[in-house]
Design a protein around this motif. Structure first.
Motif, PDB file in Angstrom:
ATOM      1  N   ILE A 113     -19.833  23.184  16.449  1.00 10.76           N
ATOM      2  CA  ILE A 113     -19.507  21.828  16.971  1.00 10.76           C
ATOM      3  C   ILE A 113     -20.594  21.486  18.230  1.00 10.76           C
ATOM      4  O   ILE A 113     -20.618  22.170  18.137  1.00 10.76           O
ATOM      5  N   VAL A 114     -21.131  20.387  18.216  1.00 11.29           N
ATOM      6  CA  VAL A 114     -21.900  19.948  19.167  1.00 11.29           C
ATOM      7  C   VAL A 114     -20.790  18.287  19.788  1.00 11.29           C
ATOM      8  O   VAL A 114     -20.664  17.659  19.006  1.00 11.29           O
ATOM      9  N   SER A 115     -21.250  18.890  21.065  1.00 12.62           N
ATOM     10  CA  SER A 115     -20.576  17.829  21.861  1.00 12.62           C
ATOM     11  C   SER A 115     -21.309  17.758  23.227  1.00 12.62           C
ATOM     12  O   SER A 115     -22.372  18.390  23.871  1.00 12.62           O
ATOM     13  N   ILE A 116     -20.673  16.396  23.314  1.00 12.25           N
ATOM     14  CA  ILE A 116     -21.598  16.211  25.074  1.00 12.25           C
ATOM     15  C   ILE A 116     -19.664  16.254  26.219  1.00 12.25           C
ATOM     16  O   ILE A 116     -19.033  15.831  26.069  1.00 12.25           O
ATOM     17  N   TYR A 117     -20.491  16.713  26.928  1.00 11.98           N
ATOM     18  CA  TYR A 117     -19.598  17.205  28.094  1.00 11.98           C
ATOM     19  C   TYR A 117     -18.961  16.402  28.810  1.00 11.98           C
ATOM     20  O   TYR A 117     -19.761  15.598  29.069  1.00 11.98           O
ATOM     21  N   ASP A 118     -17.477  16.131  29.151  1.00  9.01           N
ATOM     22  CA  ASP A 118     -17.164  14.968  29.554  1.00  9.01           C
ATOM     23  C   ASP A 118     -17.668  13.360  29.614  1.00  9.01           C
ATOM     24  O   ASP A 118     -17.366  13.089  30.043  1.00  9.01           O
ATOM     25  N   ALA A 119     -17.447  13.343  27.986  1.00  7.25           N
ATOM     26  CA  ALA A 119     -18.068  12.293  27.740  1.00  7.25           C
ATOM     27  C   ALA A 119     -16.782  11.138  27.514  1.00  7.25           C
ATOM     28  O   ALA A 119     -18.200  10.028  28.795  1.00  7.25           O
ATOM     29  N   LYS A 120     -15.656  11.028  27.202  1.00 11.58           N
ATOM     30  CA  LYS A 120     -15.437   9.970  27.697  1.00 11.58           C
ATOM     31  C   LYS A 120     -15.259   9.164  29.744  1.00 11.58           C
ATOM     32  O   LYS A 120     -15.501   8.282  29.936  1.00 11.58           O
ATOM     33  N   ALA A 121     -15.233  10.509  30.347  1.00 10.88           N
ATOM     34  CA  ALA A 121     -14.943   9.692  31.781  1.00 10.88           C
ATOM     35  C   ALA A 121     -16.194   9.472  32.274  1.00 10.88           C
ATOM     36  O   ALA A 121     -16.815   8.556  33.126  1.00 10.88           O
ATOM     37  N   ARG A 122     -16.862   9.868  31.548  1.00 13.87           N
ATOM     38  CA  ARG A 122     -18.993   9.627  31.826  1.00 13.87           C
ATOM     39  C   ARG A 122     -19.120   7.996  31.530  1.00 13.87           C
ATOM     40  O   ARG A 122     -20.664   7.566  31.453  1.00 13.87           O
ATOM     41  N   ARG A 123     -18.596   8.289  30.039  1.00 11.57           N
ATOM     42  CA  ARG A 123     -19.091   7.313  29.214  1.00 11.57           C
ATOM     43  C   ARG A 123     -20.022   7.349  28.409  1.00 11.57           C
ATOM     44  O   ARG A 123     -20.854   6.565  28.169  1.00 11.57           O
ATOM     45  N   HIS A 124     -20.142   8.480  28.211  1.00 12.36           N
ATOM     46  CA  HIS A 124     -21.802   8.909  27.133  1.00 12.36           C
ATOM     47  C   HIS A 124     -21.296   9.296  25.636  1.00 12.36           C
ATOM     48  O   HIS A 124     -20.099   9.106  25.406  1.00 12.36           O
ATOM     49  N   ASN A 125     -22.523   8.739  25.098  1.00 16.81           N
ATOM     50  CA  ASN A 125     -22.696   8.701  23.825  1.00 16.81           C
ATOM     51  C   ASN A 125     -23.743   9.331  23.184  1.00 16.81           C
ATOM     52  O   ASN A 125     -25.065   9.066  24.368  1.00 16.81           O
ATOM     53  N   PHE A 126     -23.956   9.842  22.399  1.00 17.95           N
ATOM     54  CA  PHE A 126     -25.292  10.526  21.904  1.00 17.95           C
ATOM     55  C   PHE A 126     -26.517   8.559  21.209  1.00 17.95           C
ATOM     56  O   PHE A 126     -27.799   8.845  22.076  1.00 17.95           O
ATOM     57  N   GLY A 127     -25.911   7.710  21.654  1.00 18.96           N
ATOM     58  CA  GLY A 127     -26.914   7.222  21.081  1.00 18.96           C
ATOM     59  C   GLY A 127     -27.458   6.799  22.875  1.00 18.96           C
ATOM     60  O   GLY A 127     -28.887   6.003  22.590  1.00 18.96           O
ATOM     61  N   GLN A 128     -27.516   7.176  23.530  1.00 19.12           N
ATOM     62  CA  GLN A 128     -27.910   6.863  25.027  1.00 19.12           C
ATOM     63  C   GLN A 128     -29.079   8.195  25.463  1.00 19.12           C
ATOM     64  O   GLN A 128     -29.467   8.594  26.323  1.00 19.12           O
ATOM     65  N   LEU A 129     -29.354   8.674  23.902  1.00 23.02           N
ATOM     66  CA  LEU A 129     -30.534   9.956  24.279  1.00 23.02           C
ATOM     67  C   LEU A 129     -31.155   9.656  23.377  1.00 23.02           C
ATOM     68  O   LEU A 129     -31.223   9.198  22.261  1.00 23.02           O
ATOM     69  N   GLU A 130     -32.248  10.077  23.955  1.00 21.45           N
ATOM     70  CA  GLU A 130     -33.572   9.781  23.286  1.00 21.45           C
ATOM     71  C   GLU A 130     -34.285  10.450  21.988  1.00 21.45           C
ATOM     72  O   GLU A 130     -34.970   9.988  20.741  1.00 21.45           O
ATOM     73  N   GLU A 131     -34.094  11.617  22.206  1.00 18.46           N
ATOM     74  CA  GLU A 131     -34.632  12.801  21.208  1.00 18.46           C
ATOM     75  C   GLU A 131     -33.628  14.244  21.196  1.00 18.46           C
ATOM     76  O   GLU A 131     -33.721  14.704  21.859  1.00 18.46           O
ATOM     77  N   ALA A 132     -32.510  13.927  20.683  1.00 19.28           N
ATOM     78  CA  ALA A 132     -31.652  14.833  20.287  1.00 19.28           C
ATOM     79  C   ALA A 132     -31.333  15.751  18.379  1.00 19.28           C
ATOM     80  O   ALA A 132     -30.708  14.652  17.689  1.00 19.28           O
TER      81      ALA A 132
END
Ligand SMILES: [Ca+2]
Ligand SMILES: [Ca+2]
Length: 191
Positions: A108-127
């Protein structure tokens, strides 16, 4: 570029011969954050028994538990910023000596604390997440997380399943929004 790279949507290109020689593999996770941003990705492995559950908590290898009880899955340490070149997080796996109680590995790859920080993979440029066969240094899986899973906060990207002849590698591409905790809840044995 290795020809065996498995791109999303292009199916499995790993040959039976390749699968049979899989012994030491590496998971590499790399990302870059746009200037001023902060986003923490985490690579994890769930080592599951016959019943599809963790034999004990320590078989969940992640940033707070870097080595499995048999010592055969080793996370090289949490990176919180992605500021390194190449792989920012790495997990090394030595398949032949994994405890016989383990029948399957789920990656699994996951974003730490994504819900609270409103993060998703689309916010990255080179992941990216990749799996490397260390016996020939070839990538057997490589996904661009920002392009292929832009709305998601985790991806289950591969499984390794124990079979009579060895370990079978199965790329998966399941994006989710349940958090790493959602996977823990799924794989922890019921009381
Ligand atoms: Ca991290
Ligand atoms: Ca990086």
């Amino acid at each position: 570029m290795p020809t065996e790279i498995i791109k999303k949507g292009k199916g499995v290109k790993l040959s039976a011969e390749d699968n049979q020689i899989l012994s030491k593999v590496k998971v590499g996770l790399g990302w870059e954050v746009r200037k001023g941003g902060q986003l923490d990705l985490d690579a994890s492995v769930f080592m599951l028994g016959e019943d599809g559950k963790l034999p004990s908590d320590e078989y969940f290898v992640f940033y707070n538990n870097l080595t499995s009880p048999d010592g055969m899955v080793k996370h090289k340490g949490d990176n919180r910023t992605g500021d390194a070149e190449g792989d920012d997080e790495e997990i090394l796996i030595n398949l032949p000596y994994i405890s016989p109680v383990v029948k399957e590995l789920r990656f699994i790859v996951s974003i730490y604390d994504a819900k609270a920080r409103r993060h998703n993979f689309g916010q990255l440029e080179e992941a990216y997440i990749r799996v490397v066969n260390l016996s020939n240094s070839q990538e057997i899986l490589h996904y661009d997380l920002d392009a292929d899973f832009s709305d998601d906060t985790e991806v289950e990207f591969a499984r390794l399943v124990r079979e009579a002849t060895g370990w079978k590698f199965l790329p998966t591409e399941r994006g989710t929004k349940i958090g790493l905790q959602g996977y823990v809840d799924k794989f922890i044995p019921e009381l």
